[in-house]
Design a protein around this motif. Sequence first.
Motif: not given
Lengths: 397, 397
Positions: A316-318, A320, A347, A350-353, A355, A358
């Motif tokens: 999820s970091t990657v 983003d 996971e 669950a990220r904000p925005l 994005t 997708r």
Amino acid sequence: MDSPRVANLAALLRALREGPLSRTQLATRCGITKAAVSGLVTELSERGLVRAAGVLTGGNGRPSQLVELCGASAHGLALSIEADRFAAVVVDLNGRVIAEEAESADVPALGLHRGMDELALLAKRVLPSDGSRPVGVTISVPGLVDSAAAVLRFAPTLRWRDAEIADLMAARLQLPADAIAVDNEANLGAIGESVAGAGVGVRELFYLSGGIGVGAGLISAGSVLRGARGFAGEVGHVAVDPNGDQCPCGRAGCLETKAGLAAVLRAAAPPGDLLHDPALGVDGRVALLRERVLRGDRRAATAVLELGVALGIALSTVVDVLDPDVVILGGYFAELGAWLVEPIRIELAARPLGTAARCRVEPSPLGTSAPLRGAAHLATERLFADPTLIPLVEASV
Amino acid sequence: MDSPRVANLAALLRALREGPLSRTQLATRCGITKAAVSGLVTELSERGLVRAAGVLTGGNGRPSQLVELCGASAHGLALSIEADRFAAVVVDLNGRVIAEEAESADVPALGLHRGMDELALLAKRVLPSDGSRPVGVTISVPGLVDSAAAVLRFAPTLRWRDAEIADLMAARLQLPADAIAVDNEANLGAIGESVAGAGVGVRELFYLSGGIGVGAGLISAGSVLRGARGFAGEVGHVAVDPNGDQCPCGRAGCLETKAGLAAVLRAAAPPGDLLHDPALGVDGRVALLRERVLRGDRRAATAVLELGVALGIALSTVVDVLDPDVVILGGYFAELGAWLVEPIRIELAARPLGTAARCRVEPSPLGTSAPLRGAAHLATERLFADPTLIPLVEASV
């Protein structure tokens, strides 16, 4: 090598990869005058790379002679070095595998020079003896590669440092050193996926490779993202669990402490279990783990679920930061993909925005062969950049 | 637009950016025949973009007429929208700033349409009235931009969603919509740095932008890495402190909870302190914080040190994955750069494999003006890709 003539020869050869074309079609496709195309096709033919291929009729013009690629006229060699085996694949100009072989080896015990001897013997066994000419060699290694110098800087699982792989193999195969490229296995896996796997037609791709360590290959705008020194893709120390195990890097809960194969196997079975038997090799232990999850072994299933969660947190970091079209799960993650995709998607969702949700997540259809597939592609790609690598022979369209 | 003639006109115009050249020099530089160069120079001259510029003597040839770019013949407009202000800059073809202006505004209160009215008025005030012709407009926004559609998808600090910025501005300035580009402020900051800041000549650059949120712009192989949907660079939710504050995203200790301006100000001074006075604006509060650190205010210094550590933890993940040549600290981080670089370097040096330590870390020399600088560059860049954007006028070399 960068002359307009070479560029035009290369453009024609690449166009013919898709199938036979007439000279008129080649001229249109490549934006070259028809007169020039004729001369260039003659030259490609004299190099043995193309030949006549029947006649195109229909439309409102005269019938015209088709030209096709001689796939079998030359080949690329892909080699891979892993901690417990060597592998080799030969592909023709159409990307078809014409020979492949692998052998088990204790590579750290062999050391660099004896290891390269073994690999060269394997290469010689698979290389064709039918007149097909060598275009290039690409060697896949599990470590940090200084791509400008073609030197393997550090491969922890092989215990090799500053290894001049290209020079060592060039001497053993009697090839010029510049015909031999060395690349990181995750970069090559990403290329393999984009050529023949889950990344075909994708411009932004993140390939995550599971093995003893965890690596990644990035493709952005259709090209491998190597970074300033060729070291991009080091994801093993992304923090995923602050309360997790100590990592040799000095921090706690790095991705590798959760997703490296040894950690997952430890979580999946008690000490002394067959799952930890080195004699099974990496593939054998992963197959056994997979079998246990399929059978409903609770501990194995939990270990794989936790692996998925850890991958999801790191990814999820990657995702983003890079916003890829697709994340491809390679190496041993591919074998377990059926159980990893869902926790990773949860996971990401669950990220904000909204994005990251997708981004597609897919197990590699090529599995552990993705890096060899990518290496084979790069090996033949040299010719499609410069057809004059292959000397003139006697033949004609 | 993609015709060979246009490509050649563009190549000549770009070559002239470096300074005056003779037709022979242009031919060599651009790989175009001298005969073709003469016709193309005449066309550029008829478009008012180049003019005669003295004579080159010396060497062993005849004296030859030099041609130079008419920097003042056209201009690009850069606009920026921030939560608390609008700004505009006009640059000529040499990249020189010929007008600039900013005004405070409560942009969320204005809303989209009145906000765009205000911005258009500002634009009209700075646009030149001396015959210089408009090339393009680039608008910097603090949010997720769908670059293909030129739509601002979401800007949390403006509270704008799915805002068709380009269309709205095109109507107000009576320009075609395709002359107007919209881009994320961190992407533009990265471009600004690579054109005129700490990233000149750098192929792999990571620009980290501090403001109310935290964003990033990535340049790889010399181009902005936008990702699949244009959303790359979202670093605000990289985990840096698992025991940290709850983030609105649902997790704890995201980078934004440590490095967003409000969080740093809260750490730097108790509630009610002048540092929290919105009337000071973002710049005013950052200047005050800086002043306090310089004066030796213990609490302010500790807050900035902790900011540096948080940035270092997040950047060490980013540097491992992307391997940039340089990390540039932009936005309000630039103002505090003197105190941030060292804690960041310490975190990077602690990474395994010793690769991250080689990455340079530098405060932005452009500070908060980097995005406008990048926007201005892109606005004029349209002409250097297609000089026929500017219609023919009467003039000659």
